[in-house]
Write a protein that holds these residues in place. Structure first.
Motif, PDB file in Angstrom:
ATOM      1  N   THR A  89      33.438  -5.270  57.009  1.00  0.00           N
ATOM      2  CA  THR A  89      33.121  -4.047  57.824  1.00  0.00           C
ATOM      3  C   THR A  89      33.183  -4.421  59.081  1.00  0.00           C
ATOM      4  O   THR A  89      32.417  -5.081  59.822  1.00  0.00           O
ATOM      5  CB  THR A  89      32.027  -3.510  56.959  1.00  0.00           C
ATOM      6  OG1 THR A  89      32.034  -3.548  55.876  1.00  0.00           O
ATOM      7  CG2 THR A  89      31.667  -2.463  57.928  1.00  0.00           C
ATOM      8  N   PRO A  90      33.923  -3.636  60.125  1.00  0.00           N
ATOM      9  CA  PRO A  90      33.852  -3.856  61.544  1.00  0.00           C
ATOM     10  C   PRO A  90      32.342  -3.687  61.977  1.00  0.00           C
ATOM     11  O   PRO A  90      31.829  -2.776  61.814  1.00  0.00           O
ATOM     12  CB  PRO A  90      35.005  -2.770  61.918  1.00  0.00           C
ATOM     13  CG  PRO A  90      35.597  -2.521  60.891  1.00  0.00           C
ATOM     14  CD  PRO A  90      34.912  -2.850  59.616  1.00  0.00           C
ATOM     15  N   HIS A  94      30.067   0.959  68.594  1.00  0.00           N
ATOM     16  CA  HIS A  94      30.660   2.473  68.734  1.00  0.00           C
ATOM     17  C   HIS A  94      30.691   3.005  69.868  1.00  0.00           C
ATOM     18  O   HIS A  94      31.510   3.762  70.257  1.00  0.00           O
ATOM     19  CB  HIS A  94      30.396   3.062  67.628  1.00  0.00           C
ATOM     20  CG  HIS A  94      30.864   2.567  66.316  1.00  0.00           C
ATOM     21  ND1 HIS A  94      30.324   1.651  65.479  1.00  0.00           N
ATOM     22  CD2 HIS A  94      31.830   2.865  65.434  1.00  0.00           C
ATOM     23  CE1 HIS A  94      30.841   1.304  64.220  1.00  0.00           C
ATOM     24  NE2 HIS A  94      32.184   2.139  64.523  1.00  0.00           N
ATOM     25  N   SER A 153      41.180   4.469  65.229  1.00  0.00           N
ATOM     26  CA  SER A 153      41.341   4.437  63.884  1.00  0.00           C
ATOM     27  C   SER A 153      40.633   3.263  63.171  1.00  0.00           C
ATOM     28  O   SER A 153      40.291   2.222  63.874  1.00  0.00           O
ATOM     29  CB  SER A 153      42.855   4.559  63.560  1.00  0.00           C
ATOM     30  OG  SER A 153      43.434   3.030  63.998  1.00  0.00           O
ATOM     31  N   ARG A 154      40.347   3.345  61.887  1.00  0.00           N
ATOM     32  CA  ARG A 154      40.064   1.894  60.966  1.00  0.00           C
ATOM     33  C   ARG A 154      40.874   0.810  61.415  1.00  0.00           C
ATOM     34  O   ARG A 154      40.489  -0.205  61.506  1.00  0.00           O
ATOM     35  CB  ARG A 154      39.926   2.105  59.509  1.00  0.00           C
ATOM     36  CG  ARG A 154      39.443   1.064  58.846  1.00  0.00           C
ATOM     37  CD  ARG A 154      39.054   1.290  57.425  1.00  0.00           C
ATOM     38  NE  ARG A 154      38.557   0.035  56.705  1.00  0.00           N
ATOM     39  CZ  ARG A 154      37.376  -0.319  57.085  1.00  0.00           C
ATOM     40  NH1 ARG A 154      36.528   0.511  57.465  1.00  0.00           N
ATOM     41  NH2 ARG A 154      37.067  -1.454  56.031  1.00  0.00           N
ATOM     42  N   GLY A 155      42.067   1.098  61.427  1.00  0.00           N
ATOM     43  CA  GLY A 155      43.083  -0.194  61.682  1.00  0.00           C
ATOM     44  C   GLY A 155      42.879  -0.817  63.065  1.00  0.00           C
ATOM     45  O   GLY A 155      42.596  -1.947  63.222  1.00  0.00           O
ATOM     46  N   LYS A 157      39.980  -0.495  64.761  1.00  0.00           N
ATOM     47  CA  LYS A 157      38.720  -0.989  64.826  1.00  0.00           C
ATOM     48  C   LYS A 157      38.792  -2.433  64.185  1.00  0.00           C
ATOM     49  O   LYS A 157      38.197  -3.411  64.691  1.00  0.00           O
ATOM     50  CB  LYS A 157      37.749  -0.251  64.116  1.00  0.00           C
ATOM     51  CG  LYS A 157      37.480   1.050  64.725  1.00  0.00           C
ATOM     52  CD  LYS A 157      36.380   1.947  63.796  1.00  0.00           C
ATOM     53  CE  LYS A 157      36.029   3.372  64.487  1.00  0.00           C
ATOM     54  NZ  LYS A 157      35.132   4.108  63.517  1.00  0.00           N
ATOM     55  N   ARG A 158      39.584  -2.561  63.365  1.00  0.00           N
ATOM     56  CA  ARG A 158      39.596  -3.964  62.523  1.00  0.00           C
ATOM     57  C   ARG A 158      40.104  -5.048  63.470  1.00  0.00           C
ATOM     58  O   ARG A 158      39.747  -6.091  63.717  1.00  0.00           O
ATOM     59  CB  ARG A 158      40.534  -4.037  61.397  1.00  0.00           C
ATOM     60  CG  ARG A 158      40.018  -3.209  60.355  1.00  0.00           C
ATOM     61  CD  ARG A 158      38.881  -3.889  59.504  1.00  0.00           C
ATOM     62  NE  ARG A 158      39.123  -4.807  59.183  1.00  0.00           N
ATOM     63  CZ  ARG A 158      38.240  -6.269  58.689  1.00  0.00           C
ATOM     64  NH1 ARG A 158      36.972  -6.043  59.282  1.00  0.00           N
ATOM     65  NH2 ARG A 158      38.584  -7.521  57.989  1.00  0.00           N
ATOM     66  N   GLY A 181      41.502  -1.605  54.163  1.00  0.00           N
ATOM     67  CA  GLY A 181      41.398  -0.321  54.531  1.00  0.00           C
ATOM     68  C   GLY A 181      42.467   0.223  55.708  1.00  0.00           C
ATOM     69  O   GLY A 181      42.631   1.127  55.856  1.00  0.00           O
ATOM     70  N   MET A 182      43.568  -0.738  56.042  1.00  0.00           N
ATOM     71  CA  MET A 182      44.382  -0.366  56.790  1.00  0.00           C
ATOM     72  C   MET A 182      45.715   0.249  56.130  1.00  0.00           C
ATOM     73  O   MET A 182      45.963   0.108  55.025  1.00  0.00           O
ATOM     74  CB  MET A 182      45.205  -1.576  57.511  1.00  0.00           C
ATOM     75  CG  MET A 182      44.333  -2.087  58.519  1.00  0.00           C
ATOM     76  SD  MET A 182      45.002  -3.708  59.465  1.00  0.00           S
ATOM     77  CE  MET A 182      43.811  -4.070  60.536  1.00  0.00           C
ATOM     78  N   ASP A 186      49.659  -0.572  60.265  1.00  0.00           N
ATOM     79  CA  ASP A 186      48.719  -1.305  60.529  1.00  0.00           C
ATOM     80  C   ASP A 186      48.476  -2.578  60.215  1.00  0.00           C
ATOM     81  O   ASP A 186      48.396  -3.782  60.938  1.00  0.00           O
ATOM     82  CB  ASP A 186      47.339  -0.465  60.431  1.00  0.00           C
ATOM     83  CG  ASP A 186      46.870   0.514  61.517  1.00  0.00           C
ATOM     84  OD1 ASP A 186      47.647   0.613  62.517  1.00  0.00           O
ATOM     85  OD2 ASP A 186      46.064   1.498  61.274  1.00  0.00           O
TER      86      ASP A 186
END
Length: 255
Positions: A89-90, A94, A153-155, A157-158, A181-182, A186
């Motif tokens: 989890t990143p 934020h 985006s989640r990607g 953030k990773r 989750g990518m 991504d």
């Protein structure tokens, strides 16, 4: 043990409430190599990484990094020795910009402590700024450096967290599900970035369910099932191992 072994995990056991999470695990990671650990959910992969970074103490066995036993050391001491982990989890800031997120661990690595205020004359820290921008460029995020991390985006953030790890100049980089989750686009971009890092000779351990990621990056693969190493070898050897196909690749578990 040869000098080419960066990480040596020897006879490690770990139980929770009488249930074995790890049983007699032995694993060696060679300098400059990418070593993947795969296996079904509950196999003990993340537990093993937590033992390596000092978040969990093993019931038995030792972990050695660069020839020094690190079992019993704190997570902070292990990190300062050069072991950097990126979590599933990143863990990012934020409310800060992308660039500020990467400058903070860069400053902490230079100063050796998070106790110092990283915002004091941050704009004047040209060397730190340069390092942060280089890490962002390696993760294809440089053009987004002024964005607030919360809007990514989640990607992205990773990849931002990967950049936050890279800027610490790890001697051993532990990646827990780096593409979780990518989207496929991504994931492909992250594979390309990690392949670039691999060419620099950085030693990495990757936990990953996406076999495209594993087979694209790994020099060696260890397979965990029910807390035990059941197979180990090159990607080609693992592809053809019937024990692996039954326990993971070709069984009922799909990710």
């Amino acid at each position: 043990m040869t000098t080419d072994i960066v990480l040596n995990i020897a006879y490690v056991d770990k139980s929770f409430s009488g249930l074995h999470a790890l049983k007699d695990v032995n694993l060696q990671v060679e300098k400059g190599k990418t070593h993947a650990i795969i296996g079904p959910n509950g196999a003990g992969k993340s537990t093993l990484l937590n033992v390596c970074i000092g978040r969990l103490a093993p019931d038995r066995g030792t972990v050695t990094f660069n020839g020094e036993v690190i079992t019993g050391k704190s997570a902070h001491e292990i990190n300062q020795a050069g072991v950097v982990r990126v979590f599933q989890t990143p863990e990012i800031f934020h409310d800060l910009t992308v660039l500020e997120n990467v400058m903070i661990p860069a400053l902490a690595t230079r100063d050796g402590s998070f106790k110092l205020n990283p915002f004091v004359r941050m704009d004047a820290e040209t060397d730190i700024l340069r390092e942060a921008e280089q890490a962002l460029e390696e993760m294809n995020l440089l053009e987004k450096k002024h964005m607030h991390a919360a809007t990514m985006s989640r990607g992205d953030k990773r990849r931002l967290e990967l950049a936050m790890g890279l800027v610490q100049h790890p001697q051993l980089f532990l990646l827990d599900e780096p593409t979780a989750g990518m989207s496929r686009a991504d994931t492909n971009a992250t594979i390309a970035s990690l392949q670039h890092i691999k060419e620099r000779g950085m030693t990495k351990v990757i936990i990953e369910h996406d076999m495209q990621v594993v087979f694209s990056l790994a020099d060696k693969i260890s397979v965990l099932a029910q807390g035990q190493i059941i197979a180990e070898g090159t990607p080609d050897e693992i592809r053809g191992d019937p024990r692996v196909q039954e326990a993971y690749l070709g069984g009922t578990h799909h990710e």
